[in-house]
Design a protein around this motif. Structure first.
Motif, short mmCIF file in Angstrom:
data_model
loop_
_atom_site.label_atom_id
_atom_site.label_comp_id
_atom_site.label_asym_id
_atom_site.label_seq_id
_atom_site.Cartn_x
_atom_site.Cartn_y
_atom_site.Cartn_z
N ARG A 1 44.99 30.93 59.52
CA ARG A 1 44.87 32.27 60.08
C ARG A 1 44.40 32.25 61.53
O ARG A 1 44.77 33.10 62.33
CB ARG A 1 43.91 33.10 59.23
CG ARG A 1 44.41 33.32 57.80
CD ARG A 1 43.31 33.80 56.89
NE ARG A 1 43.73 33.86 55.49
CZ ARG A 1 42.92 33.83 54.47
NH1 ARG A 1 41.60 33.73 54.66
NH2 ARG A 1 43.39 33.88 53.24
N TRP A 2 43.58 31.26 61.85
CA TRP A 2 42.99 31.18 63.19
C TRP A 2 44.02 30.73 64.22
O TRP A 2 44.12 31.29 65.32
CB TRP A 2 41.81 30.21 63.16
CG TRP A 2 40.90 30.27 64.35
CD1 TRP A 2 40.87 29.41 65.41
CD2 TRP A 2 39.88 31.24 64.60
NE1 TRP A 2 39.89 29.76 66.29
CE2 TRP A 2 39.27 30.90 65.83
CE3 TRP A 2 39.42 32.36 63.91
CZ2 TRP A 2 38.23 31.62 66.37
CZ3 TRP A 2 38.40 33.10 64.46
CH2 TRP A 2 37.81 32.73 65.68
N TYR A 3 44.79 29.70 63.88
CA TYR A 3 45.73 29.10 64.82
C TYR A 3 47.20 29.41 64.50
O TYR A 3 48.08 29.13 65.32
CB TYR A 3 45.56 27.57 64.83
CG TYR A 3 44.25 27.09 65.36
CD1 TYR A 3 43.93 27.18 66.72
CD2 TYR A 3 43.31 26.50 64.51
CE1 TYR A 3 42.72 26.72 67.21
CE2 TYR A 3 42.10 26.02 64.99
CZ TYR A 3 41.81 26.14 66.34
OH TYR A 3 40.61 25.67 66.84
N GLY A 4 47.47 29.92 63.30
CA GLY A 4 48.85 30.14 62.91
C GLY A 4 49.58 28.86 62.56
O GLY A 4 50.79 28.74 62.78
N ALA B 1 43.71 23.52 68.27
CA ALA B 1 43.84 22.95 66.93
C ALA B 1 43.67 21.44 66.98
O ALA B 1 43.02 20.84 66.11
CB ALA B 1 45.19 23.33 66.34
N ASP B 2 44.25 20.81 67.98
CA ASP B 2 44.13 19.35 68.12
C ASP B 2 42.68 18.94 68.34
O ASP B 2 42.17 17.99 67.71
CB ASP B 2 45.01 18.88 69.28
CG ASP B 2 45.04 17.36 69.41
OD1 ASP B 2 45.25 16.68 68.40
OD2 ASP B 2 44.86 16.86 70.54
N LYS C 1 54.22 23.86 64.26
CA LYS C 1 53.24 24.67 63.54
C LYS C 1 52.80 24.03 62.23
O LYS C 1 52.06 24.64 61.46
CB LYS C 1 53.83 26.07 63.24
CG LYS C 1 54.06 26.93 64.48
CD LYS C 1 52.75 27.34 65.12
CE LYS C 1 52.96 28.30 66.27
NZ LYS C 1 51.68 28.70 66.91
N ALA C 2 53.22 22.78 62.00
CA ALA C 2 52.86 22.07 60.77
C ALA C 2 51.87 20.96 61.10
O ALA C 2 52.01 20.25 62.10
CB ALA C 2 54.10 21.47 60.11
#
Length: 328
Positions: free
Chosen positions: A275-278, A302-303, A322-323
């Motif tokens: 939810r935060w990063y999609g 995210a990284d 996105k994965a």
């Protein structure tokens, strides 16, 4: 154009002058039309209404029948002409009635929908003066007609923080899945994502009543209630909130652009980071999902957040668009 053809064929059907091929055509047109059932209902109702009654009710019908009626009184030797005129009159009346019904029928509810995208957040003022902050991937909708004057009811899927304006005699009601929350004027957070097995309400100030099935719990400031909607809880027991260094409970840290997690499993954290990063997580083994983490994600990408998590637990990751793939 289809509408005109439908009325013509309905007029022929009601006057008994429709051929088998035209009847098949009428059935096909009505079946394909989004308001086909209403066409038939209106035509049947009009055909069963005395002509004088209809004429008295709508000026448009008077004009139509004023033009058509004299021709309907032609001698019987002109039966084909009379039948044609009867069909035309029927179609004309049905068309006029349909137009009047379409124009005069009560409007349906006007729904207002507001949403935030995955990884995004938004601040939304409501017509009654209340303010709502939507967390990532959240949808909120309400009926626009009379909102703030006759009612204040909304439906929420996702997570939002509410600062509700006071309105004497008009309570603010939130429908969050199977849980209903009733307030008069207060600030609180509701988390009700459709993928969650529970709905939680966190009260900052004021008072709210949380209802689930036959149970209702009134929350006081700095209390949180979690309702497991997938099963029937024996009791609903609120708990006191712990606050961080900013003076806010962790449950609403997202308002300050912070993602807080405390002894969450990797699977739970992956859901929050989604939810935060999609982004979507894929685990190579069930054991990886049971790793536990505590911490705060603020401005990190995210990284960067995954590298931070690697400092406390051993795992490997690979980001592909996105994965995110997690492996040993």
């Amino acid at each position: 154009m289809d509408n005109d053809r439908i009325w013509t064929l309905l007029g022929k059907q009601l006057s008994g002058d429709i051929s088998p091929s035209e009847l098949s055509e009428l059935d096909a047109l009505v079946d394909d039309h989004p308001e086909g059932t209403a066409f038939r209902d209106v035509s049947a109702a009009v055909w069963q209404t005395p002509i004088q009654e209809v004429a008295d009710r709508h000026d448009s019908y008077k004009r139509i029948w004023g033009a058509v009626a004299p021709q309907l009184q032609q001698p019987r030797r002109h039966r084909p002409v009379r039948r044609l005129l009867a069909t035309a009159a029927a179609a004309a009346v049905l068309t006029a009635t349909w137009a009047a019904w379409h124009f005069l029928r009560p409007p349906g509810p006007a729904l207002q929908q507001i949403s935030s995208s995955p990884g995004g957040k938004s601040r939304v003022p409501l017509p009654d003066g209340s303010i709502v902050w939507l967390n990532s991937n959240t949808q909120l909708h309400y009926e626009k007609n009379g909102f703030g004057k006759q009612h204040r009811e909304i439906t929420l899927t996702g997570e939002a923080f509410f600062d509700i304006a006071q309105s004497e005699g008009i309570p603010f009601i939130i429908h969050a899945g199977k849980v209903n929350i009733r307030v008069l004027g207060t600030a609180f957070n509701v988390k009700a994502y459709s993928s969650d097995s529970a709905v939680s309400a966190t009260l900052v100030r004021g008072k709210i009543a949380v209802s689930f099935q036959d149970k209702t719990v009134v929350l006081r400031p700095d209390e949180k209630l979690t309702v497991p909607v997938s099963r029937q809880p024996a009791v609903l027991q609120p708990k006191h909130l712990e606050k961080d260094s900013s003076g806010l409970p962790a449950e609403i840290s997202w308002l300050n652009h912070k993602l807080t997690f405390d002894n969450n499993t990797f699977a739970e954290l992956a859901d929050k980071m989604n939810r935060w990063y999609g982004i979507t997580f894929y685990f190579d083994s069930p054991g990886l999902q049971q790793l536990r983490f505590s911490g705060i994600i603020d401005t990190e990408s995210a990284d960067e957040a995954l590298k931070m998590l690697q400092l406390s637990r051993p795992f490997h990751y690979r980001i592909d668009g996105k994965a995110v793939h997690i492996s040993n």
